[in-house]
Scaffold this motif. Structure first.
Motif, PDB file in Angstrom:
ATOM      1  N   PRO A  57       0.828  -1.217   0.000  1.00  0.00           N
ATOM      2  CA  PRO A  57       0.000   0.000   0.000  1.00  0.00           C
ATOM      3  C   PRO A  57       0.861   1.267   0.000  1.00  0.00           C
ATOM      4  N   PHE A  58       0.205   2.408  -0.318  1.00  0.00           N
ATOM      5  CA  PHE A  58       0.933   3.672  -0.440  1.00  0.00           C
ATOM      6  C   PHE A  58       0.115   4.825   0.121  1.00  0.00           C
ATOM      7  N   ASN A  59       0.803   5.919   0.412  1.00  0.00           N
ATOM      8  CA  ASN A  59       0.155   7.136   0.901  1.00  0.00           C
ATOM      9  C   ASN A  59       1.140   8.311   0.833  1.00  0.00           C
ATOM     10  N   PRO A  60       0.903   9.329  -0.004  1.00  0.00           N
ATOM     11  CA  PRO A  60      -0.076   9.352  -1.096  1.00  0.00           C
ATOM     12  C   PRO A  60       0.587   9.084  -2.449  1.00  0.00           C
ATOM     13  N   ASN A  61       1.975   8.872  -2.426  1.00  0.00           N
ATOM     14  CA  ASN A  61       2.698   8.707  -3.687  1.00  0.00           C
ATOM     15  C   ASN A  61       3.107   7.258  -3.896  1.00  0.00           C
ATOM     16  N   THR A  62       3.069   6.855  -5.157  1.00  0.00           N
ATOM     17  CA  THR A  62       3.564   5.542  -5.535  1.00  0.00           C
ATOM     18  C   THR A  62       4.134   5.625  -6.945  1.00  0.00           C
ATOM     19  N   THR A  63       5.021   4.678  -7.285  1.00  0.00           N
ATOM     20  CA  THR A  63       5.668   4.665  -8.596  1.00  0.00           C
ATOM     21  C   THR A  63       5.173   3.477  -9.405  1.00  0.00           C
ATOM     22  N   ILE A  64       4.822   3.738 -10.648  1.00  0.00           N
ATOM     23  CA  ILE A  64       4.359   2.694 -11.567  1.00  0.00           C
ATOM     24  C   ILE A  64       5.383   2.567 -12.687  1.00  0.00           C
ATOM     25  N   GLN A  65       5.892   1.356 -12.900  1.00  0.00           N
ATOM     26  CA  GLN A  65       6.891   1.104 -13.927  1.00  0.00           C
ATOM     27  C   GLN A  65       6.296   0.230 -15.035  1.00  0.00           C
ATOM     28  N   TYR A  66       6.718   0.496 -16.286  1.00  0.00           N
ATOM     29  CA  TYR A  66       6.264  -0.307 -17.415  1.00  0.00           C
ATOM     30  C   TYR A  66       7.363  -0.346 -18.469  1.00  0.00           C
ATOM     31  N   SER A  67       7.269  -1.306 -19.393  1.00  0.00           N
ATOM     32  CA  SER A  67       8.261  -1.481 -20.460  1.00  0.00           C
ATOM     33  C   SER A  67       7.553  -1.713 -21.778  1.00  0.00           C
ATOM     34  N   ILE A  68       8.103  -1.126 -22.856  1.00  0.00           N
ATOM     35  CA  ILE A  68       7.564  -1.370 -24.202  1.00  0.00           C
ATOM     36  C   ILE A  68       8.734  -1.667 -25.144  1.00  0.00           C
ATOM     37  N   PRO A  69       8.584  -2.661 -26.039  1.00  0.00           N
ATOM     38  CA  PRO A  69       9.692  -3.065 -26.919  1.00  0.00           C
ATOM     39  C   PRO A  69       9.954  -2.105 -28.064  1.00  0.00           C
ATOM     40  N   GLU A  70       8.952  -1.347 -28.487  1.00  0.00           N
ATOM     41  CA  GLU A  70       9.093  -0.410 -29.593  1.00  0.00           C
ATOM     42  C   GLU A  70       8.336   0.869 -29.266  1.00  0.00           C
ATOM     43  N   SER A  71       8.739   1.951 -29.924  1.00  0.00           N
ATOM     44  CA  SER A  71       8.030   3.216 -29.726  1.00  0.00           C
ATOM     45  C   SER A  71       6.577   3.071 -30.142  1.00  0.00           C
ATOM     46  N   GLY A  72       5.679   3.721 -29.406  1.00  0.00           N
ATOM     47  CA  GLY A  72       4.264   3.647 -29.737  1.00  0.00           C
ATOM     48  C   GLY A  72       3.431   4.452 -28.775  1.00  0.00           C
ATOM     49  N   ASN A  73       2.126   4.493 -29.044  1.00  0.00           N
ATOM     50  CA  ASN A  73       1.209   5.252 -28.192  1.00  0.00           C
ATOM     51  C   ASN A  73       0.905   4.479 -26.916  1.00  0.00           C
ATOM     52  N   VAL A  74       0.981   5.203 -25.782  1.00  0.00           N
ATOM     53  CA  VAL A  74       0.730   4.595 -24.478  1.00  0.00           C
ATOM     54  C   VAL A  74      -0.324   5.403 -23.742  1.00  0.00           C
ATOM     55  N   GLU A  75      -1.300   4.677 -23.171  1.00  0.00           N
ATOM     56  CA  GLU A  75      -2.301   5.290 -22.288  1.00  0.00           C
ATOM     57  C   GLU A  75      -2.203   4.611 -20.935  1.00  0.00           C
ATOM     58  N   LEU A  76      -1.966   5.390 -19.891  1.00  0.00           N
ATOM     59  CA  LEU A  76      -1.901   4.856 -18.534  1.00  0.00           C
ATOM     60  C   LEU A  76      -2.883   5.645 -17.683  1.00  0.00           C
ATOM     61  N   LYS A  77      -3.917   4.922 -17.151  1.00  0.00           N
ATOM     62  CA  LYS A  77      -4.987   5.591 -16.413  1.00  0.00           C
ATOM     63  C   LYS A  77      -5.252   4.879 -15.098  1.00  0.00           C
ATOM     64  N   VAL A  78      -5.860   5.623 -14.152  1.00  0.00           N
ATOM     65  CA  VAL A  78      -6.216   5.092 -12.841  1.00  0.00           C
ATOM     66  C   VAL A  78      -7.739   5.142 -12.706  1.00  0.00           C
ATOM     67  N   PHE A  79      -8.332   4.047 -12.156  1.00  0.00           N
ATOM     68  CA  PHE A  79      -9.786   3.934 -11.989  1.00  0.00           C
ATOM     69  C   PHE A  79     -10.107   3.569 -10.547  1.00  0.00           C
ATOM     70  N   ASP A  80     -11.314   3.956 -10.105  1.00  0.00           N
ATOM     71  CA  ASP A  80     -11.771   3.513  -8.785  1.00  0.00           C
ATOM     72  C   ASP A  80     -12.487   2.169  -8.924  1.00  0.00           C
ATOM     73  N   VAL A  81     -13.013   1.636  -7.818  1.00  0.00           N
ATOM     74  CA  VAL A  81     -13.615   0.294  -7.830  1.00  0.00           C
ATOM     75  C   VAL A  81     -14.892   0.245  -8.654  1.00  0.00           C
ATOM     76  N   LEU A  82     -15.487   1.428  -8.943  1.00  0.00           N
ATOM     77  CA  LEU A  82     -16.700   1.462  -9.768  1.00  0.00           C
ATOM     78  C   LEU A  82     -16.376   1.638 -11.248  1.00  0.00           C
ATOM     79  N   GLY A  83     -15.063   1.655 -11.559  1.00  0.00           N
ATOM     80  CA  GLY A  83     -14.660   1.780 -12.964  1.00  0.00           C
ATOM     81  C   GLY A  83     -14.609   3.199 -13.472  1.00  0.00           C
ATOM     82  N   ARG A  84     -14.725   4.167 -12.566  1.00  0.00           N
ATOM     83  CA  ARG A  84     -14.663   5.560 -12.986  1.00  0.00           C
ATOM     84  C   ARG A  84     -13.203   6.021 -13.065  1.00  0.00           C
ATOM     85  N   GLU A  85     -12.878   6.693 -14.160  1.00  0.00           N
ATOM     86  CA  GLU A  85     -11.507   7.197 -14.322  1.00  0.00           C
ATOM     87  C   GLU A  85     -11.265   8.355 -13.357  1.00  0.00           C
ATOM     88  N   VAL A  86     -10.166   8.268 -12.608  1.00  0.00           N
ATOM     89  CA  VAL A  86      -9.840   9.324 -11.653  1.00  0.00           C
ATOM     90  C   VAL A  86      -8.575  10.083 -12.041  1.00  0.00           C
TER      91      VAL A  86
END
Length: 611
Positions: A535-564
């Motif tokens: 768990p975190f409060n209030p900062n956390t780090t998210i890491q990801y990797s992609i093999p080639e350049s491209g469009n990336v969308e990274l979003k956060v949602f609540d338990v009801l599926g609403r984008e926050v």
């Protein structure tokens, strides 16, 4: 008298009709010589210079001047009060409308009832009285005066004009000196202060000084050089006139004093400092050089300041920058940051060597990108031969911080370099619970990669002992450090072989090509890591990797599926990446973060916010 000089004399005489002449005095006049201790007159001067040898038969560029008369003392003689005015003891008889000066005996100074053209003889000289109209700050005032002297070779002709309630309001002096050098001085009253309101009226120009272009710059000695322009309508820059021979038309500064008032703060802690007096380098440019508490910058203090200028008006007028309050101090560190280039993709290649134990190999240092850690600050990812570290530059203080410890999302950082540190000064960092001292010990000009460069040397005082060299525009070029091999300490040399800094290659370019190939991303698959911490409060780090350049969308949602929160939405280069998520405005609970790559591949993970 030569013909040439006669022509000049006539030309000069054409300037000696100072003001419009009236035929009758003003019968309402009451006091042409207001006298009291504390009275002050300020005059602005034009000084025209004629030099037939150097400048021909024309008037040279006029000098500007400033003269001030102030009554500071008085005395009583034979029951009469005299005031020290313009280097003479003078008294004014209001009933007679005459002024007298005390030499050995009392002598007539000026008869203000005399009619125009009347022969005059007094302490001012011999001549004729005139009635004038005097211009004071754009308004005309009736006055009376005298024209005394004679325009002969080495002679002087002077016009004095007095105005009711203000006293001496205008003076013109025309003189001829050696080598037929002619001078005309016009003095115009621009301000008067009366210490006794019954004897006169106070007035002055209300113009303020204009303060602009303040600059704070770190000097090589670790002090602050400060420059600012303080202009005024009565300040005139010196003019250098080249016309057959050098002549300086001297200007004038209408600023009496100027200073910096400053303090620093950190939270509720405030520290004030003594005012710093400014000196004028020209009539409108001011400067100073002062000791500056750089150590407080290193501790996170910020500085605010204001500039105050007092002019030479009879009643001084104060001007401020900013016009109210204080403003943040911005220091120009010059080439200071160039000693530690801090851009992504910078690459350094070193020869690691110790002949005694058979070490001779190439190692690399690179900046592999940015990351935001759980404290919400952005760091550069430094990679020293496969060992990663995090550093950030505080450009306001000139300090490079390195992360010494990450524990449950808490970030401990220490100053790695204080680039603004003065020569022969020391700073301290708390590294692995040991107090380390680093001293800026030397600064020289040297040759490196065939170019002239400035080099700094830093020495580390405690274990592990080390010597560092930083070169401008290249960075770390030499490291002499105590290391252990099989439990035995040895000193190891790291000497620069090549570097690529901000796209510029230094040294062996083949080494740069070789190591850049090794630095290319080798990501084989698209992936998303679990956030850290969690768990975190209030900062956390998210890491990801992609093999080639491209469009990336990274979003956060609540338990009801609403984008926050949308963290990323755009094109991203191939490789490993990280992003910080701050949830300070969200409630505790479970959230989901989802990444979409190239418009089709999606990965979702869960995280827990606890407050």
């Amino acid at each position: 008298m030569s013909k040439k000089w006669s022509v000049f004399g006539l030309y000069l005489l054409s300037f000696l009709v100072p003001l419009n002449i009236y035929s009758q005095p003003n019968q309402l006049d009451t006091c042409y010589m207001p006298l009291a201790v504390g009275n002050k007159w300020v005059y602005f001067e034009d000084n025209m210079v004629y030099h037939p040898i150097y400048f021909g038969n024309t008037f040279d560029v006029p000098n500007k001047g400033l003269s001030i008369i102030e009554i500071t003392k008085s005395k009583v003689v034979n029951n009469k009060t005299y005031y020290f005015f313009n280097n003479s003891w003078v008294r004014y008889d209001k009933e007679e409308k005459k002024a007298y000066t005390l030499i050995s005996n009392e002598v007539l100074y000026m008869d203000f009832k005399a009619t125009s053209g009347q022969t005059y003889s007094g302490s001012l000289g011999e001549g004729q009285t005139r009635l004038y109209e005097v211009d004071i700050l754009g308004e005309n005032y009736p006055g009376t005066g005298v024209e005394v002297g004679t325009l002969l070779y080495h002679g002087i002709l002077t016009n004095y004009a007095f105005v009711n309630n203000y006293g001496l309001a205008y003076q013109k002096i025309a003189g001829v000196g050696p080598n037929s050098v002619g001078v005309i001085t016009n003095s115009h009253l621009i301000g008067f202060y009366s210490a006794d309101s019954t004897l006169g009226i106070s007035f002055q120009d209300s113009a303020h000084a204009i303060i602009s272009n303040p600059k704070f710059k770190l000097s090589a000695q670790g002090k602050i050089d400060f420059y600012v322009e303080i202009d005024h309508k009565y300040s005139i820059e010196t003019i250098h006139n080249y016309n057959g021979s050098l002549h300086i038309a001297q200007g004038v500064s209408f600023i009496n004093t100027a200073y910096i008032d400053y303090f620093c703060y950190k939270g509720n802690d405030t520290i004030s400092f003594p005012q710093i007096l400014l000196s004028d380098s020209t009539e409108t440019k001011f400067k100073t050089n002062f000791e500056f508490p750089l150590e407080l910058l290193a501790k996170g203090y910020k500085f605010k300041y204001k500039i105050v200028a007092k002019d030479k008006s009879p009643v001084p007028i104060y001007s401020y920058y900013p016009k109210s309050g204080y403003t943040e101090m911005e220091i120009d560190f010059g080439k200071t940051f160039a000693f530690y280039p801090f851009e992504n993709n910078n690459l350094w290649i070193y020869r690691k060597k110790n002949d005694a134990i058979g070490i001779n190999e190439l190692v690399k240092l690179s900046i592999d990108g940015d990351t935001v850690l759980s404290n919400g600050l952005k760091y550069k990812i430094f990679n020293f031969n496969g060992e990663k570290s995090f550093e950030r530059l505080d450009s306001a203080a000139g300090i490079v911080y390195s992360v010494s410890n990450i524990n449950n999302g808490e970030i401990d950082e220490v100053p790695k370099w204080i680039l603004t540190l003065p020569l022969h000064s020391t700073f301290y960092s708390n590294n692995i619970k040991m107090q380390d001292s680093i001293t800026y010990s030397n600064n020289i000009n040297s040759m490196l990669f065939g170019i002239e460069t400035n080099e700094r040397t830093y020495t580390k005082g405690k274990y592990p002992q080390a010597i560092f060299k930083l070169n401008v525009n290249i960075g770390l070029t030499y490291l002499y450090m105590l290391e252990k091999f099989d439990g035995i300490p040895f000193f190891i040399d790291y000497k620069i072989e090549a570097a690529k800094i901000n796209g510029v290659v230094f040294g062996d370019s083949t080494l740069i090509i070789q190591f850049e190939d090794e630095l290319k991303p080798t990501v084989e698959a698209f992936s998303l890591s679990q956030n850290y911490p969690n768990p975190f409060n209030p900062n956390t780090t998210i890491q990801y990797s992609i093999p080639e350049s491209g469009n990336v969308e990274l979003k956060v949602f609540d338990v009801l599926g609403r984008e926050v929160k949308t963290l990323i939405n755009g094109n991203v280069e191939a490789g490993n990446h990280s992003v910080n998520f701050n949830a300070s405005n969200l409630s505790s609970g479970v959230y989901f973060y989802s990444i979409k790559y190239a418009g089709k591949n999606t990965i979702t993970k869960k995280m827990l916010l606890t407050k």
